[in-house]
Design an enzyme around this catalytic site. Structure first.
Site, mmCIF file in Angstrom:
data_model
loop_
_atom_site.group_PDB
_atom_site.id
_atom_site.type_symbol
_atom_site.label_atom_id
_atom_site.label_comp_id
_atom_site.label_asym_id
_atom_site.label_seq_id
_atom_site.Cartn_x
_atom_site.Cartn_y
_atom_site.Cartn_z
ATOM 1 N N HIS A 124 -3.633 -11.802 6.336
ATOM 2 C CA HIS A 124 -4.020 -10.456 6.772
ATOM 3 C C HIS A 124 -5.491 -10.416 7.202
ATOM 4 O O HIS A 124 -6.401 -10.582 6.392
ATOM 5 C CB HIS A 124 -3.778 -9.479 5.619
ATOM 6 C CG HIS A 124 -4.174 -8.050 5.910
ATOM 7 N ND1 HIS A 124 -3.252 -7.017 5.996
ATOM 8 C CD2 HIS A 124 -5.386 -7.477 6.121
ATOM 9 C CE1 HIS A 124 -3.884 -5.872 6.237
ATOM 10 N NE2 HIS A 124 -5.186 -6.124 6.321
ATOM 11 N N GLU A 135 -4.257 -12.341 0.326
ATOM 12 C CA GLU A 135 -3.384 -12.358 1.489
ATOM 13 C C GLU A 135 -4.038 -13.205 2.573
ATOM 14 O O GLU A 135 -4.854 -12.709 3.349
ATOM 15 C CB GLU A 135 -3.130 -10.937 1.991
ATOM 16 C CG GLU A 135 -2.357 -10.095 0.992
ATOM 17 C CD GLU A 135 -1.935 -8.738 1.541
ATOM 18 O OE1 GLU A 135 -2.249 -8.453 2.711
ATOM 19 O OE2 GLU A 135 -1.289 -7.996 0.803
ATOM 20 N N ALA A 180 0.827 -1.214 0.000
ATOM 21 C CA ALA A 180 0.000 0.000 0.000
ATOM 22 C C ALA A 180 0.854 1.253 0.000
ATOM 23 O O ALA A 180 1.913 1.300 0.610
ATOM 24 C CB ALA A 180 -0.893 -0.002 1.230
ATOM 25 N N ASP A 190 -1.251 -9.199 10.673
ATOM 26 C CA ASP A 190 -0.735 -10.243 9.793
ATOM 27 C C ASP A 190 -0.274 -11.346 10.715
ATOM 28 O O ASP A 190 0.380 -11.076 11.724
ATOM 29 C CB ASP A 190 0.482 -9.756 9.000
ATOM 30 C CG ASP A 190 0.104 -8.751 7.933
ATOM 31 O OD1 ASP A 190 -1.021 -8.832 7.428
ATOM 32 O OD2 ASP A 190 0.949 -7.901 7.621
HETATM 33 ZN ZN LIG Z 1 -1.218 -7.042 6.236
#
Ligand SMILES: [Zn+2]
Length: 326
Positions: free
Chosen positions: A289, A286, A229, A243
Protein backbone atom coordinates in the site's frame (compact mmCIF):
# COMPACT_ATOMS: atom_id res chain seq x y z
CA UNK A 1 -28.93 -5.75 2.73
CA UNK A 2 -28.55 -5.98 -0.88
CA UNK A 3 -25.56 -3.91 -1.19
CA UNK A 4 -23.41 -4.66 -4.06
CA UNK A 5 -20.21 -3.40 -5.17
CA UNK A 6 -18.55 -2.79 -8.36
CA UNK A 7 -14.92 -2.45 -8.82
CA UNK A 8 -13.57 -0.47 -11.62
CA UNK A 9 -11.36 -2.51 -13.76
CA UNK A 10 -8.31 -0.62 -14.64
CA UNK A 11 -6.32 -3.18 -16.39
CA UNK A 12 -7.34 -6.37 -17.91
CA UNK A 13 -7.82 -9.29 -15.64
CA UNK A 14 -4.65 -10.01 -13.94
CA UNK A 15 -5.02 -13.41 -12.76
CA UNK A 16 -6.87 -16.26 -14.15
CA UNK A 17 -9.21 -18.30 -12.07
CA UNK A 18 -6.53 -20.73 -11.14
CA UNK A 19 -4.31 -18.00 -9.87
CA UNK A 20 -6.55 -16.76 -7.16
CA UNK A 21 -6.69 -19.21 -4.38
CA UNK A 22 -7.73 -17.02 -1.55
CA UNK A 23 -11.42 -16.58 -1.16
CA UNK A 24 -11.38 -12.98 -0.23
CA UNK A 25 -8.63 -11.83 -2.37
CA UNK A 26 -9.53 -13.98 -5.23
CA UNK A 27 -12.30 -11.83 -6.43
CA UNK A 28 -10.19 -8.86 -5.83
CA UNK A 29 -7.32 -9.82 -7.91
CA UNK A 30 -9.42 -10.68 -10.81
CA UNK A 31 -10.07 -7.12 -11.40
CA UNK A 32 -7.54 -4.54 -11.14
CA UNK A 33 -9.26 -2.39 -8.91
CA UNK A 34 -8.92 1.19 -8.72
CA UNK A 35 -9.83 0.56 -5.18
CA UNK A 36 -8.23 -0.39 -2.04
CA UNK A 37 -6.64 -2.53 0.38
CA UNK A 38 -3.83 -3.34 2.54
CA UNK A 39 -2.59 -4.98 5.52
CA UNK A 40 -0.98 -7.87 6.82
CA UNK A 41 0.43 -9.09 9.97
CA UNK A 42 3.80 -9.07 11.55
CA UNK A 43 6.67 -10.11 9.40
CA UNK A 44 8.50 -7.28 10.87
CA UNK A 45 11.76 -7.97 9.23
CA UNK A 46 10.76 -9.63 6.10
CA UNK A 47 11.34 -6.78 3.82
CA UNK A 48 14.38 -5.18 5.25
CA UNK A 49 16.74 -8.00 4.59
CA UNK A 50 18.19 -6.33 1.61
CA UNK A 51 18.11 -2.85 2.92
CA UNK A 52 21.59 -1.66 3.47
CA UNK A 53 22.84 1.19 5.47
CA UNK A 54 25.23 3.61 3.93
CA UNK A 55 26.95 6.73 5.11
CA UNK A 56 24.09 8.64 3.64
CA UNK A 57 21.42 6.76 5.45
CA UNK A 58 19.08 3.95 4.65
CA UNK A 59 16.98 2.97 1.75
CA UNK A 60 19.78 1.69 -0.32
CA UNK A 61 18.46 -1.51 -1.52
CA UNK A 62 20.11 -4.30 -3.29
CA UNK A 63 17.60 -5.47 -5.74
CA UNK A 64 18.20 -9.09 -6.48
CA UNK A 65 19.34 -9.41 -10.02
CA UNK A 66 16.09 -9.31 -11.82
CA UNK A 67 15.36 -12.92 -11.43
CA UNK A 68 11.68 -12.40 -11.24
CA UNK A 69 9.79 -15.02 -13.07
CA UNK A 70 6.56 -13.77 -14.43
CA UNK A 71 4.08 -16.47 -15.24
CA UNK A 72 1.54 -15.45 -17.78
CA UNK A 73 -1.69 -16.86 -19.04
CA UNK A 74 -2.62 -17.32 -22.66
CA UNK A 75 -3.28 -13.66 -23.05
CA UNK A 76 0.11 -12.79 -21.79
CA UNK A 77 -1.23 -11.32 -18.58
CA UNK A 78 0.77 -11.90 -15.47
CA UNK A 79 -0.54 -14.60 -13.24
CA UNK A 80 0.14 -14.62 -9.57
CA UNK A 81 0.80 -17.52 -7.32
CA UNK A 82 -2.03 -19.04 -5.36
CA UNK A 83 -2.40 -17.23 -2.13
CA UNK A 84 -2.15 -18.93 1.21
CA UNK A 85 -4.73 -18.02 3.75
CA UNK A 86 -3.72 -14.68 4.94
CA UNK A 87 -5.83 -11.92 6.25
CA UNK A 88 -6.42 -9.46 3.56
CA UNK A 89 -5.62 -5.89 3.80
CA UNK A 90 -7.06 -2.78 5.12
CA UNK A 91 -9.17 -2.19 2.22
CA UNK A 92 -9.11 -5.26 0.37
CA UNK A 93 -11.59 -6.50 -1.96
CA UNK A 94 -14.87 -7.83 -1.02
CA UNK A 95 -15.62 -11.45 -1.29
CA UNK A 96 -17.60 -13.12 -3.88
CA UNK A 97 -20.50 -11.07 -4.84
CA UNK A 98 -18.94 -8.54 -7.03
CA UNK A 99 -21.73 -7.54 -9.25
CA UNK A 100 -21.85 -5.18 -12.09
CA UNK A 101 -25.18 -3.85 -11.11
CA UNK A 102 -23.87 -2.07 -8.22
CA UNK A 103 -21.88 0.85 -9.13
CA UNK A 104 -21.81 3.24 -6.27
CA UNK A 105 -23.16 6.43 -7.68
CA UNK A 106 -20.83 9.35 -7.32
CA UNK A 107 -22.36 12.06 -5.30
CA UNK A 108 -22.87 15.42 -6.79
CA UNK A 109 -20.39 17.50 -4.97
CA UNK A 110 -18.44 20.52 -5.92
CA UNK A 111 -14.83 19.55 -5.83
CA UNK A 112 -13.53 23.01 -6.08
CA UNK A 113 -9.85 23.10 -5.47
CA UNK A 114 -8.99 25.38 -2.64
CA UNK A 115 -6.87 28.37 -3.34
CA UNK A 116 -5.78 28.74 0.21
CA UNK A 117 -4.16 25.74 1.76
CA UNK A 118 -6.14 24.48 4.68
CA UNK A 119 -4.44 22.92 7.61
CA UNK A 120 -1.50 24.03 9.58
CA UNK A 121 1.94 23.20 8.39
CA UNK A 122 3.34 20.85 10.94
CA UNK A 123 6.72 20.52 9.47
CA UNK A 124 9.45 22.95 8.75
CA UNK A 125 11.53 20.43 6.91
CA UNK A 126 13.42 21.87 3.99
CA UNK A 127 13.17 20.26 0.62
CA UNK A 128 16.27 18.10 0.09
CA UNK A 129 18.69 19.25 -2.56
CA UNK A 130 18.26 16.04 -4.51
CA UNK A 131 14.50 16.43 -4.82
CA UNK A 132 13.37 16.67 -8.44
CA UNK A 133 12.19 19.99 -9.79
CA UNK A 134 9.23 20.44 -12.05
CA UNK A 135 11.52 20.06 -15.03
CA UNK A 136 12.65 16.61 -14.02
CA UNK A 137 11.08 13.39 -15.17
CA UNK A 138 10.41 12.19 -11.67
CA UNK A 139 8.80 15.37 -10.46
CA UNK A 140 5.31 14.79 -9.13
CA UNK A 141 3.10 17.77 -8.22
CA UNK A 142 1.31 17.83 -4.92
CA UNK A 143 -2.22 16.43 -5.12
CA UNK A 144 -5.17 18.77 -5.46
CA UNK A 145 -6.32 20.29 -2.19
CA UNK A 146 -10.10 20.28 -1.91
CA UNK A 147 -11.81 22.91 0.11
CA UNK A 148 -14.41 20.60 1.58
CA UNK A 149 -15.56 20.66 5.18
CA UNK A 150 -14.57 17.54 7.01
CA UNK A 151 -11.32 16.87 5.21
CA UNK A 152 -8.23 17.26 7.32
CA UNK A 153 -5.08 18.64 5.75
CA UNK A 154 -1.70 19.20 7.28
CA UNK A 155 0.85 21.03 5.21
CA UNK A 156 -1.44 20.43 2.21
CA UNK A 157 -1.38 16.70 2.79
CA UNK A 158 -4.79 15.08 3.09
CA UNK A 159 -5.06 12.96 6.22
CA UNK A 160 -7.24 9.86 6.24
CA UNK A 161 -6.65 7.50 9.10
CA UNK A 162 -8.50 6.22 12.16
CA UNK A 163 -8.52 9.67 13.75
CA UNK A 164 -9.46 11.62 10.63
CA UNK A 165 -12.21 10.56 8.29
CA UNK A 166 -13.50 11.64 4.91
CA UNK A 167 -17.06 12.79 4.15
CA UNK A 168 -19.23 9.91 2.96
CA UNK A 169 -19.96 11.70 -0.30
CA UNK A 170 -16.35 12.48 -1.09
CA UNK A 171 -15.86 10.58 -4.34
CA UNK A 172 -12.81 11.95 -6.17
CA UNK A 173 -11.84 8.76 -8.08
CA UNK A 174 -8.18 7.91 -8.39
CA UNK A 175 -6.10 11.08 -8.67
CA UNK A 176 -4.68 11.42 -12.19
CA UNK A 177 -1.32 12.77 -11.06
CA UNK A 178 -1.03 9.89 -8.64
CA UNK A 179 -1.71 7.47 -11.46
CA UNK A 180 0.75 9.16 -13.81
CA UNK A 181 3.47 8.98 -11.18
CA UNK A 182 2.63 5.35 -10.59
CA UNK A 183 3.19 4.64 -14.27
CA UNK A 184 6.65 6.21 -14.07
CA UNK A 185 7.42 4.04 -11.07
CA UNK A 186 6.10 1.01 -12.89
CA UNK A 187 8.21 1.74 -15.98
CA UNK A 188 11.38 2.20 -13.99
CA UNK A 189 10.76 -0.99 -12.03
CA UNK A 190 10.18 -2.78 -15.28
CA UNK A 191 13.50 -1.51 -16.56
CA UNK A 192 15.26 -3.49 -13.85
CA UNK A 193 13.17 -6.56 -14.46
CA UNK A 194 10.48 -6.07 -11.86
CA UNK A 195 6.77 -6.40 -12.40
CA UNK A 196 4.78 -3.93 -10.32
CA UNK A 197 1.15 -3.50 -11.23
CA UNK A 198 -1.82 -1.66 -9.84
CA UNK A 199 -4.24 -3.94 -8.03
CA UNK A 200 -6.46 -1.52 -6.20
CA UNK A 201 -6.94 2.21 -6.30
CA UNK A 202 -9.97 4.31 -5.50
CA UNK A 203 -12.61 2.91 -3.19
CA UNK A 204 -15.83 4.69 -2.32
CA UNK A 205 -17.35 5.06 1.12
CA UNK A 206 -20.06 2.59 0.13
CA UNK A 207 -17.60 0.02 -1.06
CA UNK A 208 -15.54 0.31 2.08
CA UNK A 209 -18.66 0.01 4.17
CA UNK A 210 -19.46 -3.26 2.48
CA UNK A 211 -15.96 -4.62 2.74
CA UNK A 212 -15.42 -3.63 6.34
CA UNK A 213 -18.69 -5.11 7.53
CA UNK A 214 -17.95 -8.30 5.73
CA UNK A 215 -14.66 -8.60 7.60
CA UNK A 216 -16.29 -7.80 10.89
CA UNK A 217 -18.80 -10.56 10.27
CA UNK A 218 -15.97 -12.94 9.53
CA UNK A 219 -13.32 -12.00 12.07
CA UNK A 220 -15.03 -9.78 14.59
CA UNK A 221 -14.54 -6.04 14.85
CA UNK A 222 -11.38 -6.04 16.94
CA UNK A 223 -9.45 -8.10 14.46
CA UNK A 224 -11.02 -6.49 11.42
CA UNK A 225 -9.90 -3.10 12.68
CA UNK A 226 -6.28 -4.16 12.42
CA UNK A 227 -6.46 -4.64 8.69
CA UNK A 228 -9.61 -3.01 7.37
CA UNK A 229 -10.61 0.63 7.65
CA UNK A 230 -14.06 1.61 8.77
CA UNK A 231 -16.04 3.43 6.10
CA UNK A 232 -14.88 6.99 5.78
CA UNK A 233 -11.46 6.14 7.18
CA UNK A 234 -9.90 4.33 4.27
CA UNK A 235 -7.10 6.15 2.52
CA UNK A 236 -8.35 4.60 -0.69
CA UNK A 237 -11.36 6.88 -0.57
CA UNK A 238 -9.00 9.82 -0.98
CA UNK A 239 -8.04 8.67 -4.46
CA UNK A 240 -4.39 8.92 -3.44
CA UNK A 241 -3.65 5.35 -2.38
CA UNK A 242 -2.68 2.40 -4.50
CA UNK A 243 -2.24 -1.26 -3.66
CA UNK A 244 0.13 -3.10 -5.90
CA UNK A 245 0.54 -6.71 -6.85
CA UNK A 246 -0.56 -9.40 -4.45
CA UNK A 247 -2.47 -7.69 -1.66
CA UNK A 248 -1.41 -9.87 1.21
CA UNK A 249 1.61 -11.05 3.14
CA UNK A 250 2.94 -13.09 0.26
CA UNK A 251 4.11 -9.83 -1.32
CA UNK A 252 6.41 -9.10 1.59
CA UNK A 253 10.08 -9.63 0.87
CA UNK A 254 9.63 -10.07 -2.87
CA UNK A 255 12.06 -8.17 -5.11
CA UNK A 256 9.17 -5.94 -6.10
CA UNK A 257 8.26 -5.16 -2.48
CA UNK A 258 11.86 -4.38 -1.58
CA UNK A 259 12.31 -2.12 -4.58
CA UNK A 260 8.98 -0.39 -3.96
CA UNK A 261 9.83 0.39 -0.36
CA UNK A 262 13.22 1.76 -1.31
CA UNK A 263 12.23 3.79 -4.35
CA UNK A 264 8.59 4.85 -4.14
CA UNK A 265 9.52 8.23 -2.61
CA UNK A 266 11.35 9.13 -5.82
CA UNK A 267 7.97 9.28 -7.53
CA UNK A 268 6.05 11.07 -4.77
CA UNK A 269 4.81 8.06 -2.83
CA UNK A 270 5.37 6.82 0.69
CA UNK A 271 4.85 3.34 2.05
CA UNK A 272 1.95 4.16 4.32
CA UNK A 273 1.77 1.29 6.78
CA UNK A 274 5.31 0.53 7.80
CA UNK A 275 6.48 -2.57 9.50
CA UNK A 276 6.69 -2.41 13.27
CA UNK A 277 4.50 0.70 13.35
CA UNK A 278 1.08 -0.83 13.85
CA UNK A 279 0.63 0.96 17.15
CA UNK A 280 1.14 4.26 15.38
CA UNK A 281 -0.64 3.86 12.06
CA UNK A 282 -3.35 1.63 13.45
CA UNK A 283 -2.77 -0.97 10.76
CA UNK A 284 -0.62 -3.95 10.20
CA UNK A 285 2.36 -3.77 7.92
CA UNK A 286 1.19 -3.41 4.35
CA UNK A 287 4.09 -3.77 1.97
CA UNK A 288 1.77 -3.23 -1.00
CA UNK A 289 0.00 0.00 0.00
CA UNK A 290 1.56 3.26 -1.18
CA UNK A 291 0.19 6.75 -0.73
CA UNK A 292 0.77 9.65 -3.11
CA UNK A 293 1.87 12.93 -1.51
CA UNK A 294 3.89 14.52 -4.34
CA UNK A 295 7.66 14.54 -4.63
CA UNK A 296 8.18 17.69 -2.60
CA UNK A 297 6.61 16.02 0.42
CA UNK A 298 7.88 12.49 -0.18
CA UNK A 299 11.46 13.78 -0.31
CA UNK A 300 10.95 15.75 2.88
CA UNK A 301 9.62 12.71 4.67
CA UNK A 302 12.38 10.53 3.28
CA UNK A 303 14.98 13.05 4.33
CA UNK A 304 13.47 13.26 7.81
CA UNK A 305 13.51 9.49 8.10
CA UNK A 306 17.20 9.42 7.34
CA UNK A 307 17.83 12.26 9.76
CA UNK A 308 15.99 10.39 12.48
CA UNK A 309 17.60 7.09 11.66
CA UNK A 310 14.20 5.51 11.20
CA UNK A 311 13.60 4.09 7.72
CA UNK A 312 10.04 3.25 8.70
CA UNK A 313 9.00 6.75 9.71
CA UNK A 314 5.24 7.09 9.31
CA UNK A 315 3.07 9.96 8.17
CA UNK A 316 1.60 10.09 11.68
CA UNK A 317 5.04 10.52 13.23
CA UNK A 318 6.10 13.06 10.66
CA UNK A 319 3.12 15.28 11.37
CA UNK A 320 2.80 14.44 15.03
CA UNK A 321 -0.74 13.10 14.81
CA UNK A 322 -2.43 9.94 16.06
CA UNK A 323 -4.55 7.28 14.43
CA UNK A 324 -7.21 5.64 16.52
CA UNK A 325 -10.98 5.63 16.66
CA UNK A 326 -12.03 8.25 19.12
ZN1 LIG B 1 -4.41 -0.31 0.53
Amino acid sequence: MNKKIVFTLLLASLCSLSACGNDDIGSLNDSIIVNEGSLNENNENSSDESLQTTAAGYFVTEVPEATVTVVTDESGNPVTEPVPETPVDENTAPPEEVSAETVPTPSVIDYTPSTAAPGTPASTAVLPADAPTEYDYNYGPAPTVYDIPGIKYIDNVLIANKSYSLPADFYPELDQTCLNQFYKLQNDASAVGLNIYLSSGFRSYETQDYIYNDYVARDGQEKADTYSARPGHSEHQSGLAIDVNQIDDTFIGTPEAIWLEAHCYEYGFILRYSQSKQDITGYKYESWHIRYVGTDMSYKIHSKAIEMGDPYLTLEEYFGIDSYYH
